[in-house]
Design a protein around this motif. Structure first.
Motif, PDB file in Angstrom:
ATOM      1  N   THR A   2      28.119  50.974  42.429  1.00 36.96           N
ATOM      2  CA  THR A   2      27.093  50.190  43.109  1.00 36.96           C
ATOM      3  C   THR A   2      26.625  50.904  44.360  1.00 36.96           C
ATOM      4  N   GLU A   3      25.330  50.850  44.539  1.00 31.18           N
ATOM      5  CA  GLU A   3      24.738  51.457  45.713  1.00 31.18           C
ATOM      6  C   GLU A   3      24.812  50.461  46.862  1.00 31.18           C
ATOM      7  N   GLU A   4      25.286  50.914  48.015  1.00 29.61           N
ATOM      8  CA  GLU A   4      25.404  50.036  49.168  1.00 29.61           C
ATOM      9  C   GLU A   4      24.020  49.787  49.761  1.00 29.61           C
ATOM     10  N   LYS A   5      23.714  48.514  49.983  1.00 24.88           N
ATOM     11  CA  LYS A   5      22.420  48.155  50.533  1.00 24.88           C
ATOM     12  C   LYS A   5      22.529  47.958  52.034  1.00 24.88           C
ATOM     13  N   ILE A   6      21.459  48.320  52.722  1.00 22.02           N
ATOM     14  CA  ILE A   6      21.430  48.100  54.165  1.00 22.02           C
ATOM     15  C   ILE A   6      21.192  46.622  54.456  1.00 22.02           C
ATOM     16  N   ASP A   8      21.441  43.012  52.563  1.00 20.76           N
ATOM     17  CA  ASP A   8      21.930  42.394  51.325  1.00 20.76           C
ATOM     18  C   ASP A   8      20.973  41.322  50.839  1.00 20.76           C
ATOM     19  N   ASP A   9      21.336  40.643  49.731  1.00 15.84           N
ATOM     20  CA  ASP A   9      20.460  39.637  49.111  1.00 15.84           C
ATOM     21  C   ASP A   9      20.208  38.437  50.015  1.00 15.84           C
TER      22      ASP A   9
END
Length: 185
Positions: A2-6, A8-9
């Motif tokens: 999984t790519e880490e998001k700056i 999140d949702d």
């Protein structure tokens, strides 16, 4: 994976700083940092005495000026060690590789010669003015300021020799291959 998001949702911001690694900081960098902080404290003291106490400390302007001079000359050794001087690599792209190699070596030798000459002339000037020439407000010899400049020139000479050795050992310089850095040893 999984790519880490700056973000999140849910809209929360997530950022992680990189680990700070100061292990490659050269001695001149630490000296320049100490002078920088001393300069900052001096200017802050000047600000407080002038605008808060309405009684300016006269020595702070002179001392701050001399600290800035020392900071520039000692800090310049950092740029020399990283080989970050202004350079024109346009011609190197259009000349034969052998010619570029020799020209690059000439640049290394001339840089070393320039800093040696500057250090020698600084010593000559220090000897000529002697210890009789004093600072304007602070009763200290001007040779203190010139000693900082001399230290900077000697450090730049030493770092130039190191850079030249790296260039000669690996067979090319940043002038010939501008996409490289000094870290690419």
């Amino acid at each position: 994976m999984t790519e880490e998001k700056i973000i999140d949702d849910e809209g929360h911001f997530h950022a992680q700083d990189e680990a700070v690694d100061l292990s490659d900081t050269i001695a001149e960098g630490w000296i320049a940092l100490a002078i920088f902080w001393a300069l900052g404290l001096t200017v802050f003291y000047q600000f407080v005495t002038r605008y808060v106490m309405n009684d300016s400390a006269a020595w702070t302007e002179e001392v701050a000026r001399y600290m800035l001079i020392g900071l520039v000359f000692i800090g310049a050794a950092i740029g020399v060690a990283k080989n970050n001087q202004i350079q024109v690599d346009f011609f190197y792209r259009h000349m034969p590789a052998a010619m570029g190699r020799w020209l690059s070596r000439a640049v290394d030798v001339l840089r070393i010669a320039f800093f040696v000459a500057a250090a020698v002339m600084t010593v000559q000037m220090m000897l000529k003015i002697g210890s009789n020439t004093r600072m304007t407000i602070v009763d200290a010899p001007m040779n203190i300021v010139y000693a900082l400049c001399l230290f900077g020139f000697v450090a730049m000479t030493w770092r130039s020799v190191q850079v030249a050795r790296i260039h000669w050992r690996r067979g090319y310089s940043v002038l010939e291959r501008p996409e490289t850095t000094m870290a690419d040893r």
